[in-house]
Design a protein around this motif. Structure first.
Motif, PDB file in Angstrom:
ATOM      1  N   LYS A   1       0.844  -1.199   0.000  1.00  0.00           N
ATOM      2  CA  LYS A   1       0.000   0.000   0.000  1.00  0.00           C
ATOM      3  C   LYS A   1       0.881   1.251   0.000  1.00  0.00           C
ATOM      4  N   GLU A   2       1.932   1.227   0.814  1.00  0.00           N
ATOM      5  CA  GLU A   2       2.858   2.357   0.901  1.00  0.00           C
ATOM      6  C   GLU A   2       3.486   2.639  -0.457  1.00  0.00           C
ATOM      7  N   LEU A   3       3.954   1.574  -1.065  1.00  0.00           N
ATOM      8  CA  LEU A   3       4.592   1.668  -2.373  1.00  0.00           C
ATOM      9  C   LEU A   3       3.620   2.260  -3.381  1.00  0.00           C
ATOM     10  N   PHE A   4       2.434   1.693  -3.403  1.00  0.00           N
ATOM     11  CA  PHE A   4       1.404   2.079  -4.346  1.00  0.00           C
ATOM     12  C   PHE A   4       1.028   3.552  -4.186  1.00  0.00           C
ATOM     13  N   LYS A   5       0.793   3.960  -2.936  1.00  0.00           N
ATOM     14  CA  LYS A   5       0.331   5.327  -2.713  1.00  0.00           C
ATOM     15  C   LYS A   5       1.423   6.370  -2.915  1.00  0.00           C
ATOM     16  N   ASN A   6       2.655   5.979  -2.702  1.00  0.00           N
ATOM     17  CA  ASN A   6       3.738   6.939  -2.909  1.00  0.00           C
ATOM     18  C   ASN A   6       4.033   7.161  -4.371  1.00  0.00           C
ATOM     19  N   LEU A   7       4.005   6.070  -5.125  1.00  0.00           N
ATOM     20  CA  LEU A   7       4.499   6.176  -6.491  1.00  0.00           C
ATOM     21  C   LEU A   7       3.442   6.336  -7.574  1.00  0.00           C
TER      22      LEU A   7
ATOM     23  N   PHE B   1      -0.599   8.575   3.620  1.00  0.00           N
ATOM     24  CA  PHE B   1      -0.705   9.172   4.956  1.00  0.00           C
ATOM     25  C   PHE B   1      -0.360   8.157   6.038  1.00  0.00           C
ATOM     26  N   THR B   2       0.602   7.302   5.737  1.00  0.00           N
ATOM     27  CA  THR B   2       0.860   6.175   6.612  1.00  0.00           C
ATOM     28  C   THR B   2       1.019   6.552   8.083  1.00  0.00           C
ATOM     29  N   LYS B   3       0.528   5.655   8.940  1.00  0.00           N
ATOM     30  CA  LYS B   3       0.674   5.882  10.376  1.00  0.00           C
ATOM     31  C   LYS B   3       2.011   5.343  10.870  1.00  0.00           C
ATOM     32  N   LYS B   4       2.798   4.817   9.910  1.00  0.00           N
ATOM     33  CA  LYS B   4       4.069   4.231  10.305  1.00  0.00           C
ATOM     34  C   LYS B   4       5.127   5.276  10.618  1.00  0.00           C
TER      35      LYS B   4
ATOM     36  N   LEU C   1      13.396   4.106  -6.803  1.00  0.00           N
ATOM     37  CA  LEU C   1      12.849   3.658  -8.088  1.00  0.00           C
ATOM     38  C   LEU C   1      13.831   3.970  -9.213  1.00  0.00           C
ATOM     39  N   SER C   2      14.428   5.160  -9.149  1.00  0.00           N
ATOM     40  CA  SER C   2      15.361   5.534 -10.217  1.00  0.00           C
ATOM     41  C   SER C   2      16.631   4.700 -10.156  1.00  0.00           C
ATOM     42  N   LYS C   3      16.856   4.013  -9.025  1.00  0.00           N
ATOM     43  CA  LYS C   3      18.057   3.184  -8.918  1.00  0.00           C
ATOM     44  C   LYS C   3      17.860   1.772  -9.428  1.00  0.00           C
ATOM     45  N   THR C   4      16.616   1.404  -9.788  1.00  0.00           N
ATOM     46  CA  THR C   4      16.407   0.054 -10.328  1.00  0.00           C
ATOM     47  C   THR C   4      16.906   0.011 -11.775  1.00  0.00           C
ATOM     48  N   SER C   5      16.943  -1.198 -12.338  1.00  0.00           N
ATOM     49  CA  SER C   5      17.429  -1.340 -13.712  1.00  0.00           C
ATOM     50  C   SER C   5      16.487  -0.606 -14.660  1.00  0.00           C
ATOM     51  N   ASP C   6      16.998  -0.297 -15.848  1.00  0.00           N
ATOM     52  CA  ASP C   6      16.165   0.422 -16.820  1.00  0.00           C
ATOM     53  C   ASP C   6      14.876  -0.314 -17.124  1.00  0.00           C
ATOM     54  N   ASN C   7      14.975  -1.624 -17.296  1.00  0.00           N
ATOM     55  CA  ASN C   7      13.777  -2.422 -17.586  1.00  0.00           C
ATOM     56  C   ASN C   7      12.762  -2.338 -16.460  1.00  0.00           C
ATOM     57  N   CYS C   8      13.275  -2.486 -15.233  1.00  0.00           N
ATOM     58  CA  CYS C   8      12.372  -2.424 -14.088  1.00  0.00           C
ATOM     59  C   CYS C   8      11.741  -1.049 -13.975  1.00  0.00           C
ATOM     60  N   LYS C   9      12.573  -0.024 -14.208  1.00  0.00           N
ATOM     61  CA  LYS C   9      12.042   1.343 -14.139  1.00  0.00           C
ATOM     62  C   LYS C   9      10.858   1.496 -15.082  1.00  0.00           C
ATOM     63  N   LYS C  10      11.068   1.028 -16.326  1.00  0.00           N
ATOM     64  CA  LYS C  10      10.012   1.182 -17.339  1.00  0.00           C
ATOM     65  C   LYS C  10       8.727   0.496 -16.909  1.00  0.00           C
ATOM     66  N   ILE C  11       8.853  -0.759 -16.516  1.00  0.00           N
ATOM     67  CA  ILE C  11       7.631  -1.500 -16.243  1.00  0.00           C
ATOM     68  C   ILE C  11       6.960  -1.033 -14.953  1.00  0.00           C
ATOM     69  N   LEU C  12       7.777  -0.651 -13.987  1.00  0.00           N
ATOM     70  CA  LEU C  12       7.173  -0.180 -12.738  1.00  0.00           C
ATOM     71  C   LEU C  12       6.461   1.152 -12.935  1.00  0.00           C
ATOM     72  N   GLN C  13       7.033   1.995 -13.803  1.00  0.00           N
ATOM     73  CA  GLN C  13       6.346   3.267 -14.054  1.00  0.00           C
ATOM     74  C   GLN C  13       4.981   3.023 -14.679  1.00  0.00           C
ATOM     75  N   LEU C  14       4.910   2.044 -15.588  1.00  0.00           N
ATOM     76  CA  LEU C  14       3.619   1.700 -16.176  1.00  0.00           C
ATOM     77  C   LEU C  14       2.690   1.133 -15.107  1.00  0.00           C
ATOM     78  N   PHE C  15       3.257   0.309 -14.246  1.00  0.00           N
ATOM     79  CA  PHE C  15       2.461  -0.305 -13.194  1.00  0.00           C
ATOM     80  C   PHE C  15       1.851   0.743 -12.262  1.00  0.00           C
ATOM     81  N   PHE C  16       2.691   1.693 -11.835  1.00  0.00           N
ATOM     82  CA  PHE C  16       2.179   2.702 -10.901  1.00  0.00           C
ATOM     83  C   PHE C  16       1.232   3.687 -11.573  1.00  0.00           C
ATOM     84  N   ALA C  17       1.332   3.766 -12.901  1.00  0.00           N
ATOM     85  CA  ALA C  17       0.381   4.598 -13.630  1.00  0.00           C
ATOM     86  C   ALA C  17      -0.918   3.844 -13.860  1.00  0.00           C
ATOM     87  N   LYS C  18      -1.026   2.661 -13.264  1.00  0.00           N
ATOM     88  CA  LYS C  18      -2.236   1.825 -13.336  1.00  0.00           C
ATOM     89  C   LYS C  18      -2.575   1.383 -14.764  1.00  0.00           C
TER      90      LYS C  18
END
Lengths: 262, 185
Positions: free
Chosen positions: A43-49, A56-59, B123-140
């Motif tokens: 959840k932390e990861l998700f909400k931050n990024l 708003f974590t309570k941690k 996040l910026s310290k992960t590999s380029d591939n991971c960066k790309k896919i995670l950015q897509l992931f967090f963008a839902k």
């Protein structure tokens, strides 16, 4: 943690679970501490990024919270607070005086432009009186006299009419056979002399005559109402003029222009 | 200009420099907030809180700004506004929403900003591939779309890659000293 749990948590965070699944999920959080830890971090990861939510974590370390809260209450930080408040007001003042001068200038120009446009383009052409004058001017009235029938009185009356000596023309025309065309001349003369009631009656008798020329009567009656500034009456009459009738196009033009006055 | 110049000036309550900061930064922030459901008053509050936050942070430790001061300030304001919008989201009705300018709330916001910076840095310290896919992931982005964009054979492959990359990001974060101190109870 395995991939399946990861997918489950992801679906929970993205609101993709059914009501029953959510209940089961929450129960598991209460009983399975590892699962709960894993979930909290996800959840932390998700909400931050992601760019929409906020964590708003309570941690958050309560010691640090206390330490920073105290710092915000420090004397010099309080002074900065005041300075910032002051600077905000100053900035607004300096910026808004520029803006309002601009606004004032723009609104004045807008008023002038509007005034100019209305006076130049809209009003002149569309005041009923002006419409009356311009459309009457452009209406061809057939001559009273024609080959083979040169009635002396008619030609005199015609001349007087063309010279705009309407009173004199009327006195002659009243004694002539009241054919449609003669009535037309009479009506127009009366109209030009502002004898409105009489003109109205004259045009009505043309209209009621059930002759080919009756639509001419409608046209002139409409012009009469324009001169009298009876705009809705004028519109009413104009709308009676049908597609194949006399002056249909002009009638539509006037209706369009009058429409804009409403 | 050295980024610490502005931070020092804030701590010193230097109104000449503060005027410059306003001149260069207030209007873009205001525009952003107005375009995101905010009012002029919100922009004024957010801007003040952001500057206070930077001052207090610098007071506690002389931290460094890696980009330029203006860009950094803008990011802090954007985050504060995002935080503000989220405050009013999923709250139970009898929950007292803390005031933006409340000292404790500003302290919490400051710490949350520090954590956000840490997460972004890791996040910026992960590999380029991971960066790309995670950015897509967090963008839902949908997995099917992810697979398409990154030329994976199937959704399942995309899921596995996300899982793997998230694991390495998680490790980076959880082993970080700063993270440990921010979340220690």
């Amino acid at each position: 943690m395995n991939l399946n749990d990861n997918i489950l948590i992801e679906n929970f965070l993205r609101n993709k679970l059914s009501k029953e699944e959510i209940t089961l999920f929450k129960e598991r959080l209460n009983t399975d501490t590892n699962f709960k830890k894993y979930f909290e971090f996800e959840k932390e990861l998700f909400k931050n990024l992601n760019n929409e939510e906020w964590d708003f974590t309570k941690k958050t370390n309560p010691k640090l919270v206390e330490e920073y809260t105290k710092l915000f209450q420090h004397e010099d930080v309080k002074e900065l607070k005041e300075t910032l408040k002051q600077e905000t007001e100053n900035f607004k003042k300096n910026n808004s005086s520029v803006i309002s001068l601009k606004k004032i200038f723009l609104s004045i120009s807008a008023v002038f432009i509007l005034f100019f446009v209305v006076n130049k383009f809209i009003l002149p052409n569309n005041s009923p009186k002006k419409l009356y004058v311009s459309y009457l001017k452009n209406t061809e009235i057939p001559s009273l006299t024609h080959r083979g029938n040169t009635n002396k009185n008619l030609s005199i009356a015609q001349n007087l009419f063309e010279q705009k000596k309407y009173k004199k023309a009327l006195s002659i025309l009243k004694n002539v056979d009241s054919k449609i065309l003669v009535l037309l001349y009479i009506g127009i003369s009366q109209m030009e002399l502002d004898k409105f009631k009489e003109a109205e009656n004259t045009f009505n008798s043309i209209i009621n005559n059930k002759n080919l020329n009756t639509t001419k009567g409608l046209w002139f009656k409409a012009l009469l109402y324009l001169k009298m500034n009876r705009v809705s009456d004028a519109k009413y009459v104009l709308q009676k003029i049908n597609k194949t009738d006399y002056k249909y196009t002009e009638a539509q033009e006037i209706l369009n222009k009058l429409g804009r006055l409403d | 200009m050295d980024n610490s110049y502005f931070l020092k000036a804030l701590l010193d309550n230097n109104s000449r420099v503060i005027k410059i900061i306003y001149k260069n930064n207030f209007n873009p922030v205001k525009r952003f907030i107005l375009q995101n459901k905010g009012q002029e008053q919100d922009a004024e509050d957010i801007f003040q809180v952001a500057l206070l936050q930077l001052a207090v942070r610098y007071k506690k430790e002389k931290f460094e700004i890696n980009t330029n001061f203006n860009a950094y300030l803008f990011t802090v304001c954007k985050n504060l506004w995002r935080r503000e919008l989220n405050k009013h989201k999923n709250k139970v009705t009898n929950y007292q929403i803390p005031e933006l300018k409340d000292d404790k709330d500003m302290a919490l916001a400051l710490l949350e900003q520090e954590k956000w910076e840490l997460f972004s840095k890791m996040l910026s310290k992960t590999s380029d591939n991971c960066k790309k896919i995670l950015q897509l992931f967090f963008a839902k982005v949908k997995y099917s779309e992810m697979a398409k964009q990154l030329n994976y054979n199937s959704e399942t492959v995309a899921r596995q890659r996300v899982f793997k990359c998230k694991k390495s990001l998680t490790k980076l974060i959880q082993e970080n000293k700063k993270y440990k101190s921010l979340t220690q109870s």
